[in-house]
Design a protein around this motif. Structure first.
Motif, PDB file in Angstrom:
ATOM      1  N   ARG A   1      33.852  20.937  40.302  1.00 12.54           N
ATOM      2  CA  ARG A   1      33.581  19.590  39.749  1.00 12.54           C
ATOM      3  C   ARG A   1      34.393  19.317  38.483  1.00 12.54           C
ATOM      4  NH1 ARG A   1      27.947  17.534  37.108  1.00 12.54           N
ATOM      5  NH2 ARG A   1      28.629  15.419  36.569  1.00 12.54           N
ATOM      6  N   PHE A   2      34.512  20.352  37.663  1.00 14.74           N
ATOM      7  CA  PHE A   2      35.202  20.178  36.376  1.00 14.74           C
ATOM      8  C   PHE A   2      36.536  20.894  36.422  1.00 14.74           C
ATOM      9  CE2 PHE A   2      30.612  20.095  35.594  1.00 14.74           C
ATOM     10  CZ  PHE A   2      30.459  18.858  34.964  1.00 14.74           C
ATOM     11  N   ILE A   3      37.394  20.447  37.346  1.00 16.72           N
ATOM     12  CA  ILE A   3      38.658  21.143  37.559  1.00 16.72           C
ATOM     13  C   ILE A   3      39.592  21.018  36.367  1.00 16.72           C
ATOM     14  CG2 ILE A   3      39.620  19.173  38.807  1.00 16.72           C
ATOM     15  CD1 ILE A   3      40.265  22.904  39.477  1.00 16.72           C
ATOM     16  N   ASN A   4      39.577  19.871  35.748  1.00 16.25           N
ATOM     17  CA  ASN A   4      40.505  19.669  34.625  1.00 16.25           C
ATOM     18  C   ASN A   4      40.162  20.587  33.462  1.00 16.25           C
ATOM     19  OD1 ASN A   4      41.912  17.699  36.013  1.00 16.25           O
ATOM     20  ND2 ASN A   4      40.551  16.048  35.317  1.00 16.25           N
ATOM     21  N   ALA A   5      38.861  20.686  33.165  1.00 15.11           N
ATOM     22  CA  ALA A   5      38.452  21.550  32.055  1.00 15.11           C
ATOM     23  C   ALA A   5      38.763  23.007  32.350  1.00 15.11           C
ATOM     24  CB  ALA A   5      36.957  21.369  31.778  1.00 15.11           C
TER      25      ALA A   5
END
Length: 1626
Positions: free
Chosen positions: A107-111
């Motif tokens: 879900r939080f691929i960028n982070a």
């Protein structure tokens, strides 16, 4: 979380589970707490950190949608820190951290990528798990990761040459593989992608750079794991390579990948990658690939030919990938593939053939479009595989044909060959793989099973196959070679028939006439009927065939539809209700024949029936190998012929059957005969006529003539023809109407049968030896006899050839081997005899006996057959033979239904009932039970008559209730049950009377099934109770005597049962056997002599016990009559009387009375001049003593012994006393010598030893084991046996009794006190010794026996026997040790008696005086001083003469007593006693040199006690110093000092001391003779010259001069020394 460090893995797992559960409720709290915990516990070991991280990953995966950014950010930082904290690889910990990042990254691929890219810096090799995490993210979040790939690749590609470690290279390969797979997935789903502008060429250049490193550098590594990682990456990477680059690399790439097949055992990654590379090459339209086809096909084919192991999923998966490669190549170059593949079907290698067929099947299914135009070519290439015999190839071929059927191949020319191949495989017989052959071939069952399923599948699910299979499959119904396939064939045909029927009349029509290969309706009907006779073989072919027949009813005959709709379901239901094991074959065949009869009746068309009969005859040769089916076909023919109205046609068919029959095959005789028999139901005359015509025909004569050419075979072959003809006559007689057979039996049927059975040679009748011919004759005679018996006129029919036939049958029976059962000949012969016996006229008695004896011997002696292949068939034959025997014997019994007739039959059976072989007993009991049941059921009593042999019969059968064989036991109970009811019937009870007691036997049968011996014999006991209640009194003795004979039965169980039953009967009915007691005891003793079996021994004991419990005196008298010494069997019977306390008490009383009735011994002189007479034991007391020992040696006698303990103890003790020194009677002395010389002798018959042993046994049984043990330790038992030690032995016994059996003493003492008046001196001595010793124990005081015991002993002081008086003194003195506190009260009495003993003048040996001195020494310390003072001087004076006695005992006792007298008087010594002390000084000092140590010790004690009384302290100190206990004595030194003190304090005593010394100059002991002059010398040495007047110097010198002549040097030396000292007084 602290608990996560628990050492137990299960606890750790539970903690993780609990964390996950908490995370389900409060995910953010749980995740934050875990992260905080890990931060606070930096030193927590990595396995425990990994566990917490795994729990966090599970919670994140579940609740990723609900996580906020802050929590996610914290988790990313924590996980990254945990993953990269350790530079070295820690897989569990780092993988768990990586998994958390991957879970958050969904879900939080960028982070996540932001944090990972911080760890992924250009120019620096990243952490292993940073790369791994990037790879996993690419898989888990394709759309999120692909946009990052350009930057990731830009950073990663320069790192590839820097990676030197294989582990890091492997993870780079894995990353590139996942990146490529994600990219391909992204490109395949651009419509869903966030950036639809992404193209393949976006990554092509970077992928090629990585490809170059991987293929040209890393693939050459020696590390196998790296090479596999590289090849796994190359597969998806090949799809992203630029087209021209891929085309350019193929010449190197394909060989490079193929070469890995040789380098790696694990080939799945290679095959998977190769498939992806081939797909990429075909997608770009590569031309280079055509040049590599041969290499590719060869390598891939080798992979597909690797044997597949079911337990190896990797190999299976590899083959799937290889087949995917073949699919790609088939689409790319189908002709090249087939040109490569099909020739390999003609190779010798099985694996290559199987592999090629697998590839072909796969290609047919997966490349159907490309193969469409090549169907005929492929079909034409199948000729060789169709002929292959290998089962694996067959299986693969069936799978290929199945694929062909689904794709239309079988509709092409040559397709029917494929169908036929499938049917052939369905017909394969079951052939399991043989163990130990090492073959890898599959069992035929596997091929057959897949063929059956394939045939049914293409028949029912592939619609296009309907026209191919219908009606073509009908052609396979009738050929015999397809018999095994009938089940699946009929199922497929039934389905096709119904389908065609639904399609319409034209589709349903079968062109029988147009097609010459289709079977006719008659052939189909015949075939289905025959195969249905064995319905369960071939996968239930019977039901399938009948269902097919039902749906084909219109094609068979138009009129059969309605009738078959009713009949066929009934047949099918009958098959459903049974199995192959339970189906009655005859009943089933009869149902099929009835079905045929009703079919023929419905058709009612003679032409159609004739055609059917003709077809049946035509098919007969087809079943030459299966006689069972052929015989049924014969029956069908007979049924069909019976329905034909034309006699000419019938006789023609019968003639043809006789001509074409295969007589040499004996199994077909029955079928032919059945055919004639069934036909005779409607055509008897024609059948008989045709049989006679055949015998007279040229065909029969020619066959015999031809056979006679071959002389070795002629006789045997001709007899087989005769056998068949004889059997035909038998079946004709059995099947034809009874009223017609009766008139033709003797005239036609039997006459022709015996005519064929025997031949004439030169006019002499010669009978055959052929067993088959005999069997046929016997079977036919049986059938003829049965037909006669079944006729309504049988009772009036006079069978003139009856005796002749019975004789023939008995000859056949006797000729059979008595121990083997191979043929049913004897069974059939006995059946025939049974039928003949019931016909008129009756047989004479001798012939009846011969028949019974011969048949019994023929059947009973049969050996039990070992395990054999035809065990079930043998069992059926055996049971039928037994039933035939039973039936015959019952028919014989019918002729004499009386007790005598029954007895005769049982006498015939008796040897077999008692046989040592279990199987013979079992058969005999079964037959006996059958006869008794029959006798009971058919008994009609017209008058009340006695059943005189009831006891004998029950005695014969009852013990068999415990036979080793369960079946025998059941039959035995049945026999006894019948016998009891026979008795009731003879007593006048009605036939339907139910006796409650007798019926209990049937309920007891269950107990006989139980193998537990306890249950078994308890049941036998119950059976005996039933017998006892119903047995007439006059039969009891005969029953018992018969059962006594059964004690020696060879079957130990039966012997045991006989013992149980005997004892039960004795218990129930023993009261009436008083007069028979001696006889019964004698019989029991004789049976014990005959057998050594333990159970017989126990049973005899129980029998004696039961008799004694009812007739105790009679049994004891009988046993006392047994000769001495008792043999072991007599001892056994005696011990039996000790099992029950009340009876044992009676027996003990009787034996005690017998033991005391007669005098214990008689006196006789063995020599006329003998001074003392010999004592010889009397017989009755000796016998009673021996009997007592046997009874008392039985543990169970304990309670009775306790009851009569005092009486037994006293009687046996006195018996011991009066047998000491007593001899055996002369007649027993020789027996005793012989007995003791044998190894088995256990006990002496010597009277005293016998009595001692009995006393010892009595004490053991009376609970006085400690007494026995005490005496054993003291040697008391041996002392009791000898005259010298008897008194001491009694003393030991009394002491042991007082110590260990105190409560027993009052009654024992009471009994002993009465023996004072005994006429036997030895008994008085023994009793006095025992009582005297009791006073040495305090027990008599505790038991309040002291006063009476003292009075009794005091009264015995006047006894005339010195030994008694001596023992009285000892007893009184024992009071000092037993009850010292009681001595003062009885002091005057004790002193008076003991002093009286000192004055005893009637004892010539002074033993009484000795005992008195010993006793006084024991009590003087305890009596009151004033009681002693008056007698002190008297005692001292009376004991003083014994100081110098020659007997050591007297010296020791008198000196010891003197010491005690001084001890008492210390400090208060009167002058008169002091004078005695002074006069005793010299003897006491000199006896310190006494040769006996005990005397020396007594002197030491006396001198120590005298010292204080002399009033000289120095002398007292000297004595105490030198004579103290335990110190060695220097006699000279001590004597010197003592003389010094004496002369110093008592100078006036010099003369007295010297004169006393002179007395000892003549002592008989040399040491004392030496001590006396030394004493004199020391006295002179220390005396003053003033004392010269006290010395008679002349006398002293003269005495010393005599000593100088002493023979002992030491004496002479001391005399000389003393003479020298006398100078002082010169």
């Amino acid at each position: 979380m602290d608990a996560v460090t628990d050492k137990d893995p299960q606890v750790q797992e539970q903690v993780c589970s609990a964390l996950c559960t908490l995370g389900e409720a409060q995910p953010e709290v749980m995740l934050g707490t875990c992260a905080e915990y890990l931060g606070q516990h930096e030193k927590l070991a990595h396995p425990y950190r990994a566990l917490i991280l795994k729990a966090m990953e599970a919670v994140v995966s579940t609740h990723i949608s609900s996580l906020d950014k802050d929590t996610a950010r914290a988790l990313i930082l924590m996980a990254t820190r945990e993953m990269t904290k350790a530079k070295d690889l820690v897989p569990d910990w780092q993988q768990a951290s990586s998994s958390v990042l991957v879970a958050v990254g969904t879900r939080f691929i960028n982070a996540v990528m932001e944090e990972l890219l911080n760890q992924f810096q250009p120019g620096l090799l990243p952490h292993h798990f940073v790369v791994q995490t990037l790879a996993n993210l690419a898989t888990s979040n394709v759309f999120g990761m692909v946009p990052f790939l350009p930057s990731i690749l830009g950073t990663m590609l320069p790192m590839l040459p820097m990676a030197k470690q294989d582990a890091l290279r492997v993870v780079f390969c894995s990353a590139l593989q996942h990146f490529s797979e994600s990219t391909l997935e992204y490109l395949a789903n651009l419509d869903q992608a966030p950036d639809p502008t992404v193209r393949k060429d976006t990554f092509s250049s970077e992928i090629f750079i990585a490809y170059d490193v991987f293929f040209n550098h890393w693939l050459q590594s020696r590390e196998a794991k790296l090479r596999l990682a590289v090849v796994e990456a190359l597969g998806p990477m090949s799809h992203l390579l630029p087209n021209e680059r891929l085309e350019e690399q193929l010449p190197k790439l394909v060989p490079g990948v193929l070469s890995l097949y040789k380098k790696h055992a694990e080939t799945l990654p290679v095959s998977k990658s190769l498939g992806q590379i081939l797909e990429a090459a075909v997608n770009v339209g590569s031309r280079i690939l055509e040049g590599q086809l041969d290499m590719l096909l060869g390598a891939l084919h080798a992979q597909i030919c690797v044997p597949v192991e079911s337990s190896s999923p990797l190999v299976v998966s590899n083959q799937k990938e290889v087949l995917r490669c073949f699919t790609v190549l088939a689409c790319f170059a189908p002709d090249r593939l087939l040109a490569f593949l099909l020739p390999k079907l003609d190779t010798s290698n099985e694996r290559i053939r199987v592999g090629s067929l697998q590839v072909l099947r796969h290609v047919i299914n997966s490349a159907a479009t490309q193969m469409e135009v090549r169907k005929l070519f492929i079909l034409s290439s199948m000729r060789l595989p169709l002929q292959d015999t290998n089962n694996k190839v067959k299986r693969a071929m069936v799978q290929v044909i199945s694929a062909m059927a689904h794709h239309g191949y079988l509709e092409q020319p040559g397709g029917q060959a494929m169908v036929e191949y499938i049917v052939q495989q369905c017909a394969l017989p079951p052939e399991p793989q043989r163990a130990g052959t090492g073959s890898e071939d599959l069992p035929a069952d596997s091929v057959r099973a897949i063929s059956i399923s394939t045939l049914y599948l293409i028949s029912t699910t592939v619609d296009r196959m309907s026209d191919v299979l219908w009606p073509y499959l009908l052609e396979f119904l009738t050929p015999v070679r397809f018999t095994g396939a009938l089940g699946p064939l009929c199922r497929s045909l039934a389905h096709l028939t119904l389908k065609r029927q639904e399609a319409g009349a034209e589709a349903f029509l079968i062109p029988f006439e147009a097609s010459g290969s289709l079977p006719s309706p008659y052939a189909i009907t015949t075939r289905i009927l025959v195969v249905s006779s064995d319905p369960y073989v071939g996968d239930g072919r019977g039901a399938a065939s009948l269902r097919l027949l039902q749906v084909l009813h219109h094609h068979i005959h138009p009129l059969l539809g309605l009738r078959w709709e009713k009949l066929v379901p009934q047949l099918l239901q009958h098959l459903d209700e049974h199995s192959e094991e339970t189906l009655p074959r005859k009943e089933w065949e009869e149902k099929l024949l009835m079905f045929l009869r009703e079919t023929l009746a419905v058709v009612s068309d003679n032409t159609w029936i004739c055609q059917l009969g003709l077809e049946m005859c035509r098919q007969l040769p087809s079943y030459n190998g299966v006689s069972q089916e052929k015989n049924f076909l014969y029956k069908c023919i007979g049924t069909t012929l019976g329905a034909i109205s034309s006699k000419e046609v019938v006789r023609k068919h019968l003639q043809e059957l006789l001509e074409m029959a295969r007589y040499q095959v004996e199994a077909e005789h029955e079928g032919l005969a059945c055919c004639f028999g069934i036909c005779a139901i409607s055509h008897l005359d024609d059948v008989l006529a045709q049989l006679e015509d055949f015998v007279r025909s040229e065909v029969f004569r020619k066959s015999i003539g031809i056979l006679s050419i071959f002389k070795d075979r002629s006789e045997n072959e001709v007899e087989k023809v005769r056998s068949a003809l004889i059997l035909c006559y038998g079946h004709v007689a059995a099947q034809a109407p009874r009223e017609l057979v009766l008139a033709r039996a003797e005239a036609d049927i039997l006459r022709n049968m015996f005519q064929y059975f025997s031949t004439k040679v030169l006019g002499i009748k010669v009978e055959t030896k052929d067993p088959a011919l005999k069997l046929c004759l016997v079977q036919s005679v049986c059938m003829v006899s049965q037909a006669i018996c079944g006729s309504a006129q049988a009772s009036t029919f006079h069978f003139s050839r009856k005796a002749e036939l019975v004789a023939h049958m008995m000859d056949f029976i006797r000729a059979e081997p008595p121990d083997l059962l191979r043929t049913p000949l004897r069974k059939k012969a006995m059946m025939a005899c049974a039928l003949l016996v019931s016909l008129e006229p009756p047989l004479d008695e001798k012939m009846q006996a011969d028949v019974a004896h011969g048949c019994l011997h023929s059947v009973m002696a049969l050996l039990p057959e070992p395990d054999r292949e035809d065990a079930s068939d043998y069992e059926v034959l055996y049971l039928d033979t037994i039933h035939a025997l039973e039936n015959l014997l019952t028919k014989l019994l019918c002729r004499n239904m009386t007790p005598q007739g029954l007895q005769v039959m049982v006498e015939h059976l008796s040897p077999w009932i008692k046989s040592p072989r279990g199987h013979e007993r079992e058969r005999a009991l079964g037959v006996s039970a059958c006869l008794l049941r029959y006798f009971l059921e058919h008994l009609h009593v017209s008058a009340l008559v006695p059943f005189h042999n009831l006891g004998l019969l029950i005695g014969l059968f009852a013990p068999r209730c415990a036979d080793l064989r369960p079946a025998t036991r059941q039959e035995a109970v049945g026999c006894v049950h019948c016998l009891l009811y026979l008795q009731l019937r003879y007593d006048g009870f009605a036939q339907d009377y139910q006796d409650e007691v007798a019926e209990r036997l049937l309920a007891l049968k269950e107990g006989l099934v139980h193998p537990d011996p306890t249950v078994l014999f308890h049941t036998c006991h119950s059976i005996a109770q039933v017998i006892g209640k119903r047995l007439p009194p006059d039969q009891l003795i005969s029953l018992l005597l018969t059962m006594f004979e059964g004690l020696g039965d060879v079957d130990k169980n039966c012997s045991r049962a006989a013992t149980v039953m005997i004892n039960c009967l004795l218990k129930e009915r023993g009261t009436m056997l008083l007069e028979k007691v001696p006889e019964i005891v004698s019989v029991l003793h004789s049976k014990l002599q005959e057998t050594q079996e333990e159970h017989v021994l126990k049973a005899a004991q129980l029998s004696v016990y039961l008799l004694a419990s009812q007739h105790c005196a009679a049994v004891v008298s009988s046993l006392l009559g047994s000769p001495l010494p008792f043999d072991s069997h007599t001892c056994t019977l005696w011990r039996a009387l000790a099992v029950e306390p009340n009876l044992t008490a009676q027996v003990l009383g009787l034996l005690l009375e017998k033991m005391s009735r007669d005098v214990p011994f008689k006196e006789s002189r063995s020599f006329l001049l003998s001074s003392t007479p010999d004592r010889v034991a009397t017989t009755l007391p000796l016998t009673a003593t021996c009997a007592l020992y046997e009874v008392l040696s039985t543990p169970a006698s304990g309670p009775a012994v306790l009851e009569r303990y005092p009486e037994l103890f006293v009687a046996l003790l006195l018996r011991v006393s009066c047998t000491v020194g007593v001899q055996l009677p002369r007649n027993l002395q020789s027996k005793e010598k012989r007995g003791l010389s044998t190894p088995s002798a256990t006990r002496s018959l010597e009277p005293c030893s016998s009595a001692v042993d009995t006393l010892q046994a009595m004490l053991l049984r009376g609970g006085s084991e400690d007494v026995v043990r005490h005496l054993e330790l003291q040697g008391g038992w041996e002392l009791l046996r000898t005259s010298e030690g008897h008194e001491e032995g009694v003393t030991h016994l009394a002491r042991a009794m007082a110590k260990h059996a105190g409560p027993r003493l009052p009654l024992v003492m009471k009994a002993l006190l009465s023996t004072q008046s005994s006429v036997y001196k030895t008994q008085k001595v023994t009793s006095t010794a025992f009582l005297a010793e009791l006073l040495s124990s305090n027990a008599v005081n505790d038991l309040m026996l002291l006063e009476s015991l003292l009075d009794n002993l005091a009264a015995r002081q006047k006894d005339t026997c010195p030994s008694v008086r001596r023992l009285v003194l000892r007893g009184l003195a024992n009071l000092a040790s037993g009850s010292p506190d009681k001595v003062p009260a009885h002091g005057p009495q004790l002193l008076a008696v003991l002093i009286g003993g000192l004055d005893d003048t009637d004892d010539p040996h002074s033993l009484v005086a000795l005992e008195a001195m010993v006793g006084l020494a024991r009590i003087v310390d305890l009596v009151e001083p004033w009681d002693l003072r008056t007698v002190l001087l008297h005692v001292a004076i009376r004991s003083r003469p014994f100081f110098d006695s020659e007997k050591m005992e007297f010296r020791q006792a008198s000196i010891h007593l003197f010491g005690h007298l001084n001890k008492v008087c210390q400090g208060d010594c009167e002058d008169v006693f002091l004078e005695q002390t002074v006069s005793a000084l010299v003897p006491l000092l000199l006896h310190l040199r006494d040769p006996q140590p005990t005397v020396v010790e007594a002197c030491r004690f006396a001198l120590c006690m005298c010292g204080p009384n002399l009033g000289c302290e120095e002398l007292t100190i000297t004595v105490q110093k030198h004579l103290q206990e335990g110190r060695g004595l220097h006699f000279g030194e001590f004597l010197n000092i003592t003389c010094k003190h004496l002369m110093h304090h008592f100078p006036d005593l010099l003369g007295r001391l010297l004169s006393t010394n002179l007395f000892y100059f003549k002592s008989g002991w040399e040491d004392i003779r030496a001590a006396a002059p030394m004493f004199t010398g020391f006295l002179v040495l220390h005396a003053d010259r003033e004392q010269r007047q006290q010395v008679d110097l002349d006398q002293l010198v003269a005495a010393l001069q005599l000593l100088l002549k002493d023979p002992v040097p030491a004496v002479r030396m001391k005399a000389a020394e003393t003479l020298g000292r006398l100078v002082k007084f010169a």
